[in-house]
Write an enzyme that holds these catalytic residues in place. Structure first.
Site, short mmCIF file in Angstrom:
data_model
loop_
_atom_site.label_atom_id
_atom_site.label_comp_id
_atom_site.label_asym_id
_atom_site.label_seq_id
_atom_site.Cartn_x
_atom_site.Cartn_y
_atom_site.Cartn_z
N HIS B 328 0.17 -1.32 0.03
CA HIS B 328 -0.04 -0.24 -0.02
C HIS B 328 0.94 1.53 -0.09
CE1 HIS B 328 -3.38 -2.48 1.10
NE2 HIS B 328 -4.26 -1.76 0.48
N GLY B 329 2.13 0.97 0.90
CA GLY B 329 2.96 1.98 0.50
C GLY B 329 4.43 2.34 1.15
#
Lengths: 335, 484
Positions: B328-329
């Site tokens: 996700h990041g």
């Protein structure tokens, strides 16, 4: 496939019909030009758009060469009064805007130049709010003919697709009455009239004031208009963005256009009731760019701003005060 | 171009008309059109990364054939590992290079040894996480002989780059989507209407719900030092709903658009906030990613650790959620978000006798919600919302302070719970979405909505007017998952 396309049509038809109704009814008079804007109206229009639309309807044989620019305080400056101070052969028109900005003034001068209008005389009526950027609202957005942007239509569509505005507009249209949730739109049966040959906007309140000034001013007092700090709150305590690069660029462009047209121009800094003087650095830049003989500062505490009776509300002053201002400006020039 | 932009409303009808009226009976040309349109769609965002997408597609196409055609199992395996490594390396380079370099520099600084990190001014190519995972699943499925590789680059290109799912999923599987791409499509009225309705519903969730909540969320998360505990809690709830509305809205639009072209995409959300437990939540939330992680990460790990019993399973779950966080990041706050979800699994794995066979991808029914299930639903939602504080915050430290401020303010100012939180009016959007979801969750009502009644048509026309009203009045935000 035909049934599917029919279904799409069912879903989209009400939308198209709605937009068609908006376009035909044009309640904010933004999609087409009109010969008359203020008769029997109760909603505020984009003043900038109205001025330009009326200006473009002036016949070609009428050579307009003198322009009153600035914010809504400029409504006090009537063209016939201004013409008394101008050389013979001058023809004047109002090209003002609500919450006018330097960007707006620059764009209007460029527009006039592009149209090939002679710009012989200009009077620019401003105050500290002129240094801000345009407010985001249909009333203040710049028309497309000035900045080639569709934002004008986007802002109008924003309000015209707002259920709250549509409901409020319809309610006022039928009942001429404001409910509490409608107050933000400021619907009011307007007594304003416009001179379509000059763009002058007349508030037509002087007769009322002459008839019953005590009650009217008492009413304004109850609404706190007479308090100086409320005027400050409305305009802002100080200029919003001050001397940013864009504002300075605008000032220089304005000067360039005025010089190129050998314009006789005056810049009047409004006498506002809150008596807050234009900040020194902003005054200084105006003096540096335009010269002391062209800039006239009526802001701050003085004989003009002392008396509330010079004003309709704390911001907009009466033509009688504007006439005194013009006399002072052009008398100084004469001296 | 955004799905809620004027450009898309011109782009889509043009592609639709060409697809069904010009290239009607020609599957090859229809697929070429989809591929060209997809590249155009992607290039509209940033033409610089179009070449990366095309190269990545070409490499995946070639590698898939090499894996399949390898004469020995060893060579097959080598091609698989090579192609997977290249894909992951490209993703890691663009997404994680600066993160790891900065983290390393901070670690050495902690030990009083300063190094000058050589960070690069990298722009994250849009959708790289999504199309990389598309490619990876294709290669791994070929290796495990779940599918045979396609010999047509156009078909493969459409699978990887198909514009509705290119930038924010769902993460499709070759086993699901590729057969649809390779088969002739016939326009079906029911499918088309369902597609339009999904698009309208998705736009409503995005434009009306998510974009309306965004200003409140942004304000609360930007000024978490200044607000009461109740406001901070409200902010977290608003973000939970904003995230769900935004992401599921995008997926609905993507699925709706695909139905217009006769293609069915995977269901990505199945009323996740009605879950009664965290394991159930992951069967309902971002199903395409969680089932991808289940098939390609969790299942192999669980197999590897099978001799370690429950702790082996838990280890597999933990690693899977760390990877999910990273996906996700590039930030420790995302890793912590993943770890929290792994922590939430602890009681279900270690303390329970029930075996967790799949993290996601199992068939989930939507039975009627009983009143006694409401506490479980609320507890599950609270856990999810708590974890999302880390997801939304700009970093790990702000997230920790956000949580700390909630706790401190509860203790120091208990009276604040008698006052309305800031932006309380935004709760109307929370109630609106949950209300609609509750109705749609109920089977009878869902079937009624799907019938072609006047009421249904009026409902969708009402949604269109609402979308238009909000489209002009609310500042449009990009979809949240575009950043991944």
């Amino acid at each position: 496939m035909k049934a599917f396309l029919r279904k799409i049509s069912i879903y989209l038809s009400p939308v198209f019909i709605y937009f068609l109704v908006i376009y035909i009814a044009d309640p904010l008079k933004c999609f087409r030009t009109y010969p008359e804007y203020y008769k029997s109206s109760f909603v505020s229009y984009n003043r900038e758009n109205v001025c330009l639309a009326l200006f473009e309807q002036v016949p070609n044989n009428v050579q307009i060469n003198s322009f009153i620019l600035g914010n809504s305080c400029s409504h006090a400056y009537k063209t016939n009064e201004w013409l008394r101070h101008l050389p013979p052969g001058s023809r004047a028109f109002h090209l003002d805007a609500y919450r006018e900005t330097l960007d707006g003034i620059e764009k209007k001068l460029e527009y006039l130049q592009h149209r090939g209008n002679a710009i012989k005389n200009v009077i620019i009526i401003i105050d500290r709010s002129v240094f801000s950027s345009k407010f985001k609202s249909y009333m203040y957005v710049m028309p497309k003919r000035l900045n080639h942007s569709n934002q004008f239509y986007v802002e109008h569509l924003k309000i015209l697709t707002s259920l709250k505005f549509v409901a409020s507009y319809c309610y006022y249209y039928f009942f001429h009455n404001n409910l509490s949730f409608m107050k933000e739109y400021g619907f009011i049966d307007s007594h304003q009239t416009s001179n379509n040959q000059t763009g002058d906007l007349n508030y037509n309140q002087d007769e009322e004031l002459a008839a019953d000034s005590v009650n009217i001013y008492n009413k304004l007092k109850q609404q706190d208009w007479i308090k100086r700090e409320n005027v400050t709150n409305l305009i802002g305590n100080n200029s919003f963005e001050g001397l940013n690069a864009r504002n300075i660029q605008c000032l220089q462009t304005i000067k360039k256009i005025l010089d190129a047209n050998k314009t006789n121009y005056k810049i009047v800094i409004n006498p506002l009731y809150d008596q807050k003087a234009l900040p020194n650095n902003e005054l200084q830049i105006l003096l540096n760019v335009f010269g002391a003989k062209n800039v006239f500062n009526f802001s701050g505490a003085n004989i003009y701003t002392n008396d509330f009776k010079n004003f309709y509300d704390g911001v907009h002053y009466r033509p009688s005060l504007a006439n005194k201002v013009m006399d002072s400006v052009y008398k100084s020039n004469a001296l | 171009m955004l799905f809620n932009s004027l450009e898309f409303f011109v782009f889509l009808p043009v592609v639709f008309v060409l697809y069904w009226f010009v290239f009607q009976n020609n599957l090859r040309l229809q697929n070429v059109l989809l591929l060209v349109s997809s590249y155009f769609f992607y290039g509209w965002w940033d033409w610089r990364f179009l070449s990366l997408l095309i190269l990545s597609s070409a490499f995946g196409f070639y590698a898939g054939i090499k894996i399949n055609d390898a004469p020995t199992h060893l060579q097959r395996r080598r091609w698989m590992w090579f192609s997977v490594s290249v894909n992951i390396a490209v993703l890691c380079f663009f997404k994680y290079y600066n993160f790891f370099v900065d983290s390393w520099a901070q670690t050495t600084h902690f030990f009083h040894y300063n190094i000058n990190p050589w960070t690069l001014k990298l722009i994250l190519p849009l959708g790289i996480s999504f199309y990389t995972f598309h490619g990876l699943s294709y290669l791994i499925d070929i290796y495990y002989e779940r599918i045979t590789p396609t010999r047509k680059f156009v078909d493969y290109g459409v699978f990887v780059s198909y514009f509705p799912l290119l930038v924010a999923g769902p993460i499709e599987r070759a086993t699901h989507l590729l057969p649809h791409i390779e088969k002739p499509r016939k326009f079906k009225y029911e499918q088309g209407v369902e597609g339009i309705r999904l698009m309208i519903w998705g736009l409503f969730k995005k434009v009306v719900i998510a974009d309306s909540l965004a200003p409140s969320v942004n304000d609360i998360f930007a000024h978490y030092h200044d607000y009461s505990a109740l406001t901070l809690i409200a902010g977290a709830i608003f973000f939970s709903i904003q995230m769900y509305a935004d992401f599921s809205g995008y997926t609905d639009i993507a699925r709706g658009v695909s139905k217009l072209f006769g293609l069915e995409l995977l269901l990505n959300f199945n009323f996740p906030y009605f879950s009664k437990s965290i394991p159930e939540f992951w069967q309902r939330w971002h199903i395409s990613l969680s089932s991808w992680l289940n098939d390609y990460v969790y299942t192999p790990l669980a197999l590897q650790y099978r001799n370690a019993g429950k702790w082996g399973i838990y280890k597999a779950i933990f690693i899977t959620f760390i990877i999910s966080g990273f996906w996700h990041g590039a930030g420790w706050n995302f890793v912590v978000w993943g770890m929290l979800h792994a922590l939430f699994y602890f009681p279900y794995v270690i303390l329970s006798n029930k075996k967790i066979k799949r993290l996601s991808g199992a068939k989930v029914e939507n039975p009627k919600i009983h009143f006694k299930e409401v506490p479980s639903i609320l507890i599950t939602f609270s856990c999810i919302t708590f974890a999302l504080i880390f997801f939304r915050s700009v970093g790990l430290v702000p997230a920790v302070i956000y949580v700390k401020n909630i706790l401190v303010n509860i203790i120091r100012h208990p009276g604040q719970f008698m006052m309305l939180p800031k932006h309380y009016e935004a709760f109307i959007f929370v109630l609106l979405l949950m209300g609609f979801d509750l109705v749609a969750y109920t089977k009878e009502w869902k079937e009624k909505l799907q019938k072609h009644t006047l009421l249904t048509d009026l409902f969708y026309i009402g949604l269109i007017f609402t979308i238009i009203s909000f489209l002009f009045s609310v500042d449009s935000n990009s979809f949240i998952y575009f950043q991944f």
